[in-house]
Design an enzyme around this catalytic site. Sequence first.
Site, PDB file in Angstrom:
ATOM      1  N   SER A   1      23.365 -38.205 -14.506  1.00  0.00           N
ATOM      2  CA  SER A   1      23.688 -38.808 -13.361  1.00  0.00           C
ATOM      3  C   SER A   1      22.945 -40.150 -13.327  1.00  0.00           C
ATOM      4  O   SER A   1      21.829 -40.236 -13.658  1.00  0.00           O
ATOM      5  CB  SER A   1      23.437 -38.019 -12.176  1.00  0.00           C
ATOM      6  OG  SER A   1      24.208 -36.683 -12.343  1.00  0.00           O
TER       7      SER A   1
ATOM      8  N   GLY B   1      28.767 -35.623 -18.075  1.00  0.00           N
ATOM      9  CA  GLY B   1      28.654 -34.349 -18.587  1.00  0.00           C
ATOM     10  C   GLY B   1      27.129 -33.702 -18.395  1.00  0.00           C
ATOM     11  O   GLY B   1      26.887 -32.643 -17.978  1.00  0.00           O
TER      12      GLY B   1
ATOM     13  N   ASP C   1      28.853 -43.976 -29.584  1.00  0.00           N
ATOM     14  CA  ASP C   1      29.650 -43.632 -28.225  1.00  0.00           C
ATOM     15  C   ASP C   1      30.090 -44.791 -27.225  1.00  0.00           C
ATOM     16  O   ASP C   1      30.042 -44.920 -26.120  1.00  0.00           O
ATOM     17  CB  ASP C   1      28.883 -42.645 -27.261  1.00  0.00           C
ATOM     18  CG  ASP C   1      29.623 -41.851 -26.226  1.00  0.00           C
ATOM     19  OD1 ASP C   1      30.846 -41.811 -26.491  1.00  0.00           O
ATOM     20  OD2 ASP C   1      29.124 -41.355 -25.091  1.00  0.00           O
TER      21      ASP C   1
END
Length: 449
Positions: free
Chosen positions: A116, A113, A233
């Site tokens: 990269s 999101g 996460d």
Amino acid sequence: MEEKKASITAAVIITGLVVVIVVARLSLKLSRAFFLVAGADIALILGVFVCLVIRGRYDRRRKLLEKRLVSEGRELRIEYSFLRKVAGVPIKFRLKELEDATDDFRALLGQGGSASVFKGILSDGTAVAVKRIDGEEHGEKEFRSEVAAIASVQHVNLVRLVGYCCVPRGPRYIVYEFIPNGSLDHWIFPGNGTKNCPEGCLSFDLRYRVAIDVAKALSYMHHDCRSRILHLDLKPENILIDENYRGIVADFGLSKLMGKDESRVITTIRGTKGYLAPEWLLEHGVSEKCDVYSYGMVLLEMIGGQRNVTVIENGSDKSQRKWKYFPKIVRDKLGEGKVIEAVDHRLVEAGGIDERQVKRMVHVALWCIQEKPKLRPSMAHVVEMLEGCVPVEEPPNTQMIVVDLLSIDGEDSDCQLGPKIAAMGLDVECCNIPSSSSSSFAMSMLSGR
């Protein structure tokens, strides 16, 4: 350049003095005045030669000294670089170095999101993965969280931070060691391969070993660091597989540092749907038990080789859409004594699965995804259970509130969920529960390196 200039100047001066002697000889003959002029000129010519010799010696000594200093400086830089690597101190890179290493950021490994990841080769031949974080405010927060969490920790199952790069009013870059076999999702989910990371299938023994590796990494973060580190996460995309097929925990962009004396901290809802603990969704704050919940969900996905939450479409009619919740299927199969039916069919077909290990993994996973945080084990206890150091008791029959949430259409009122959640003992107001349509999730995905 200065040497050449000095030589040209000396040659011009000597030529001029010789011309003066010739002119004096022609005009003054062999008079006393001529000998005075010639003597003075010869003295000046000798002076110029002496100056050239002295300057030449000085230049040679200066070059020798500079060469020695450059050599010593190079040795110091090599030694300093070695010490930084040994001590694990991150290096501050220049943007040009990262551009050269990644061939101007052309070798894309994965994209999420807000970030990269590119493969690169440093000037010393070290293979790295360069994570570029875009965005102003979000990028700065993610960059600071990630560097603060991982810069000072050293563990064999945590990705190693090599360095970083900050560009004024531009992207932030974090440089990690390169992990060759990509992320776990490519190794457990069928049809999840990419050009950079072809699809594979980990054997059950390797999955079990990866599960222990990840548990040890989380245990270290929760219990053995000066400040507890919450990952927040954890998912297959953020677990990397190295050349020896060991699990490496990565992507600390949403991590949180937590004091030893704190039981929980309040933070906005971030992360990835399907791995978020119920108490976080209900805004009760986060603790290390949120990572335990996410770990349990990942463990179930490793067992079944499928996502925990999948949608079954029935034509174009959204009202006929059904949700498949894999943890409930596993619990039911366990109760029926058919837990082997929940295992990835590719592993079952290959054979050689130890059903006792499967049951142990399922029991640990179901303990980890209990709705009440206090019922979940610590990650240190999870390691002991998976390694067989302590017996694994039968987990309680969880209410699985997610099944109820999935069964409610997004347009329905949230208040009808109140009695079901209250039955779990979470003690929340009915209308304070965020619906799946109103909750905002900051999706963060770090693909395989």
